[in-house]
Design an enzyme around this catalytic site. Structure first.
Site, mmCIF file in Angstrom:
data_model
loop_
_atom_site.group_PDB
_atom_site.id
_atom_site.type_symbol
_atom_site.label_atom_id
_atom_site.label_comp_id
_atom_site.label_asym_id
_atom_site.label_seq_id
_atom_site.Cartn_x
_atom_site.Cartn_y
_atom_site.Cartn_z
ATOM 1 N N ASP A 1 0.852 -1.184 0.000
ATOM 2 C CA ASP A 1 0.000 0.000 0.000
ATOM 3 C C ASP A 1 0.887 1.233 0.000
ATOM 4 O O ASP A 1 2.055 1.172 0.388
ATOM 5 C CB ASP A 1 -0.917 0.023 1.226
ATOM 6 C CG ASP A 1 -1.883 1.211 1.187
ATOM 7 O OD1 ASP A 1 -2.674 1.276 0.229
ATOM 8 O OD2 ASP A 1 -1.827 2.063 2.083
ATOM 9 N N SER A 2 0.315 2.343 -0.424
ATOM 10 C CA SER A 2 1.065 3.590 -0.433
ATOM 11 C C SER A 2 1.348 4.075 0.981
ATOM 12 O O SER A 2 2.228 4.915 1.182
ATOM 13 C CB SER A 2 0.290 4.668 -1.202
ATOM 14 O OG SER A 2 -0.961 4.917 -0.589
ATOM 15 N N HIS B 1 -7.918 3.390 3.399
ATOM 16 C CA HIS B 1 -7.823 4.238 4.595
ATOM 17 C C HIS B 1 -9.195 4.533 5.199
ATOM 18 O O HIS B 1 -9.309 4.787 6.402
ATOM 19 C CB HIS B 1 -7.179 5.589 4.251
ATOM 20 C CG HIS B 1 -5.716 5.540 3.972
ATOM 21 N ND1 HIS B 1 -5.206 4.973 2.829
ATOM 22 C CD2 HIS B 1 -4.651 5.993 4.688
ATOM 23 C CE1 HIS B 1 -3.876 5.086 2.853
ATOM 24 N NE2 HIS B 1 -3.516 5.704 3.961
ATOM 25 N N CYS C 1 -11.208 3.275 -0.812
ATOM 26 C CA CYS C 1 -9.843 3.558 -0.390
ATOM 27 C C CYS C 1 -9.653 2.822 0.925
ATOM 28 O O CYS C 1 -10.531 2.897 1.802
ATOM 29 C CB CYS C 1 -9.594 5.055 -0.211
ATOM 30 S SG CYS C 1 -7.967 5.449 0.485
ATOM 31 N N GLU D 1 -3.724 9.537 7.723
ATOM 32 C CA GLU D 1 -2.272 9.398 7.784
ATOM 33 C C GLU D 1 -1.669 10.233 8.919
ATOM 34 O O GLU D 1 -0.618 9.889 9.471
ATOM 35 C CB GLU D 1 -1.642 9.809 6.446
ATOM 36 C CG GLU D 1 -1.951 8.867 5.290
ATOM 37 C CD GLU D 1 -1.034 7.657 5.251
ATOM 38 O OE1 GLU D 1 0.135 7.774 5.628
ATOM 39 O OE2 GLU D 1 -1.502 6.575 4.844
ATOM 40 N N CYS E 1 -4.266 -1.161 -2.381
ATOM 41 C CA CYS E 1 -4.325 0.281 -2.586
ATOM 42 C C CYS E 1 -5.147 0.515 -3.838
ATOM 43 O O CYS E 1 -4.808 0.007 -4.916
ATOM 44 C CB CYS E 1 -2.917 0.844 -2.754
ATOM 45 S SG CYS E 1 -2.819 2.589 -3.233
#
Length: 275
Positions: A11-12, A195, A193, A159, A74
């Site tokens: 994942d990023s 996240h 997403c 993040e 991702c």
């Protein structure tokens, strides 16, 4: 764990840990290596070429660690890089390796979850601009209407560990209002997403109780289990020692702190270039 044939999960940043957690719970016996490209996150606003280059670098690193199978946990990487990697890089350089994404498994089932045949997709700018979900969902459910909304502030909130604070509410409500204004028939919202599940409690505050909120972790885990059952030539390569390693391109202490929020337990990651 090099050479032990782990499943690689990329994942990023931190979001892919929601997918990793679901996969590891569904398939607990396998070895796993998770890599977060936190130093270059978020990927959502990068160009197709940049996301492809970054993703390929990380996938190749996971191959070097002995991963014959890599999951792009991702959506942006799946939208902007997966096809090129599958069509251009694997046949020429890595014919015995496989790379899978999160978009197709989700598109295969999400249409069944809507009674009104109206689905809202919430994602990064990169995922939304790619129109990958519009295309893929239409393949499996041509009668489903898909509405899209980019949510560029949601990944930075997560993040930076700001997603549970009151300041996040403004941006959660802003994007929910925007997607719901597109159609009164939307009864299913896809969190496109990895996240976004960490925002699900706040999202729930701004949608009607009859609207389904769909996260991808369990969907991708079920799809991977099915894939391994159908592709024994890949499954037979995978080691089953229940080992897990975590790597990041970013700051280790930051990764460890944030990752513990996603996984609900402490862990000790390593820098990407440490074997």
């Amino acid at each position: 764990m090099q050479g032990n044939n782990a499943i690689g999960i990329f994942d990023s940043g931190f979001g892919g840990l929601t997918v990793f957690k679901a996969i590891a719970e569904k398939l607990p016996n396998y070895n796993y290596i998770y890599l977060g490209d936190n130093a270059r996150s978020p990927y959502g606003d990068h160009s197709f070429d940049t996301v492809y280059r970054y993703t390929l670098e990380c996938v190749e690193w996971l191959f070097e660690q002995g991963c014959p199978l890599v999951i792009l946990a991702c959506n942006t990487a799946s939208a902007k890089a997966l096809r090129n990697i599958q069509q251009l890089d694997l046949p020429k350089k890595y014919p015995n390796c496989k790379v899978l994404g999160v978009i197709r498994p989700t598109a295969e089932v999400v249409g069944e979850m809507s009674k009104t045949k109206s689905i809202g997709v919430l994602g990064t700018r990169g995922t939304i601009r790619s129109e990958s979900y519009l295309i893929e969902i239409n393949k499996f459910f041509p009668d489903v209407e898909v509405y899209q909304q980019s949510c560029p502030m949601w990944v930075p909130l997560v993040e930076n560990n700001e997603h549970e604070y009151p300041g996040a509410d403004y941006f959660v409500k802003k994007y929910i209002d925007a997607i719901m204004q597109q159609s009164p028939n939307i009864d299913t919202l896809l969190l496109a997403c990895t996240h976004y599940p960490l925002l699900i409690n706040k999202i729930s505050n701004y949608v009607n109780s009859n609207i389904k909120l769909i996260s991808q972790g369990e969907i991708v885990a079920n799809s991977l289990k099915d894939y391994l059952g159908r592709h024994l030539e890949i499954e037979s390569k995978l080691s089953k020692n229940n080992k897990q390693l975590f790597y990041t391109t970013g700051d280790l202490s930051t990764f460890n702190d944030h990752a513990s929020v996603f996984l609900g337990r402490a862990l000790q990651a390593k820098p990407m270039h440490e074997k």
